[in-house]
Scaffold this active site. Sequence first.
Site, PDB file in Angstrom:
ATOM      1  CB  VAL A  33     -14.757 -21.752  -5.334  1.00  0.00           C
ATOM      2  CG1 VAL A  33     -15.837 -22.616  -4.710  1.00  0.00           C
ATOM      3  CG2 VAL A  33     -15.368 -20.761  -6.308  1.00  0.00           C
ATOM      4  CE  LYS A  56     -15.942 -18.353  -0.770  1.00  0.00           C
ATOM      5  NZ  LYS A  56     -15.918 -18.487   0.692  1.00  0.00           N
ATOM      6  NE  ARG A 106      -2.637  -0.724   3.324  1.00  0.00           N
ATOM      7  CZ  ARG A 106      -2.939  -1.982   3.675  1.00  0.00           C
ATOM      8  NH1 ARG A 106      -3.762  -2.689   2.971  1.00  0.00           N
ATOM      9  NH2 ARG A 106      -2.384  -2.534   4.756  1.00  0.00           N
TER      10      ARG A 106
END
EC number: 1.1.1.3
Length: 428
Positions: free
Chosen positions: A133, A206, A44
């Site tokens: 997922v 998902k 960042r």
Amino acid sequence: MTVKIGLLGFGTVASGIPFLLKENTEKIQQAAQEEIEIAKVLVRDDAEKERLEAAGHAYHFVTNVDEILADDEIQIVVELMGRIEPAKTFISRALEAGKHVVTANKDLLAVHGSELRGLATKHGVALYYEAAVAGGIPILRTLSNSFVSDKVTRVLGVLNGTSNFMMTKMVDEGWTYEEALKTAQELGYAESDPTNDVEGIDAAYKAVILSQFAFGMTIDFDNVEHKGISKISPDDVAVAQELGYVIKLVGDIRETASGLSAEVSPTFLPKAHPLASVNGVMNAVFMESIGIGQSMYYGPGAGQKPTAASVTADIIRIVRRLQDQTVGKAFNEFSRPLQLAAPDDVRSEYYFSIVAPDKTGTLLQLAEMFNAEEISFKQILQQASDGKQARLVIVTHSMSKTQLENVTAKLAAAGDFTLQNTFKVLGE
Ligand code: HSE
């Protein structure tokens, strides 16, 4: 030759990748047939860079993504920042720059997946996302590869670890929703804003991705009905137990005669169902298919090493494809036009919890309402009467979404009845 990768983000998952590259070097090199080097890491700001350097991480940290995107030596970009922006812009720019991309970002893929896959195809590069997922369960590649000869008819999944941890505590230890949430936050499972986890949004993301791999259809996130666990009361949990069920937040994707239906909702699972014993933060995907029959894939849905293992497997696959010069192939090649199921075809048993006046004729009135919609009762229970009001629990035989909508409207219009909850019940 060494394949250089650029990491976008150095949080929990990203920091698990070096562990695998170091601890499993021989096997990885054999599979990839190249060395893999983390060349640059986007963080960042300078403060994060200094903090990571002080903690002993000796990477080339950069704070401007252009240092990675404009670096011709970097062939693979691994995005682990999460959420939509700036991840979407960075991934799009990486694909446009001819770089292969690995990501675990389910929010982004569920909402903008078509656009990003289109970009990858246009530029002949790879976009892989096994970790998106159920992080540590290798379900997407299993569907693409091992299920290629089979036809999946239904996918049921415990797809969110945070809510499953909470439900396990509510069921096994009688905790309230609030107590379970507080502990999930203290243990770092739930975010400070836990909405996506507890309201079924994360699981619905998902479900969108699973629909593509299992059924070849790209369903819109808006077409995945989702209901979370926040309205489940200790009374619901107790009555489920009494009737031989366990409540869990379940993603349910199935192909009916008219098309595909996908939803996430609290579901009563018979205690003997394999998904009923998926507890704590664990995830599982239960599949029904015409070849294999019933199968279940169980494992950690999140966490540093499990997710990093899936991400690193994607990286290795790309490196190997670069070697074999087959790198433009899509992660999932199964694709059919989307057809949504008609509500009449989406059928299930349902649980109703209704508060009603404890007086002569109440049950008859209820029976008439359900009968008018041709809904048949499977089990009825009256509980907790204070002499004036009673809680009535009804489990129905199989009924459609249309019948559910109609009877719910009738109950609301009748005035005397308060519908506390309706949950899906999975039949034996
Ligand atoms: N927040 C998710 C969960 C993990 O609790 O399962 C990442 O999808």
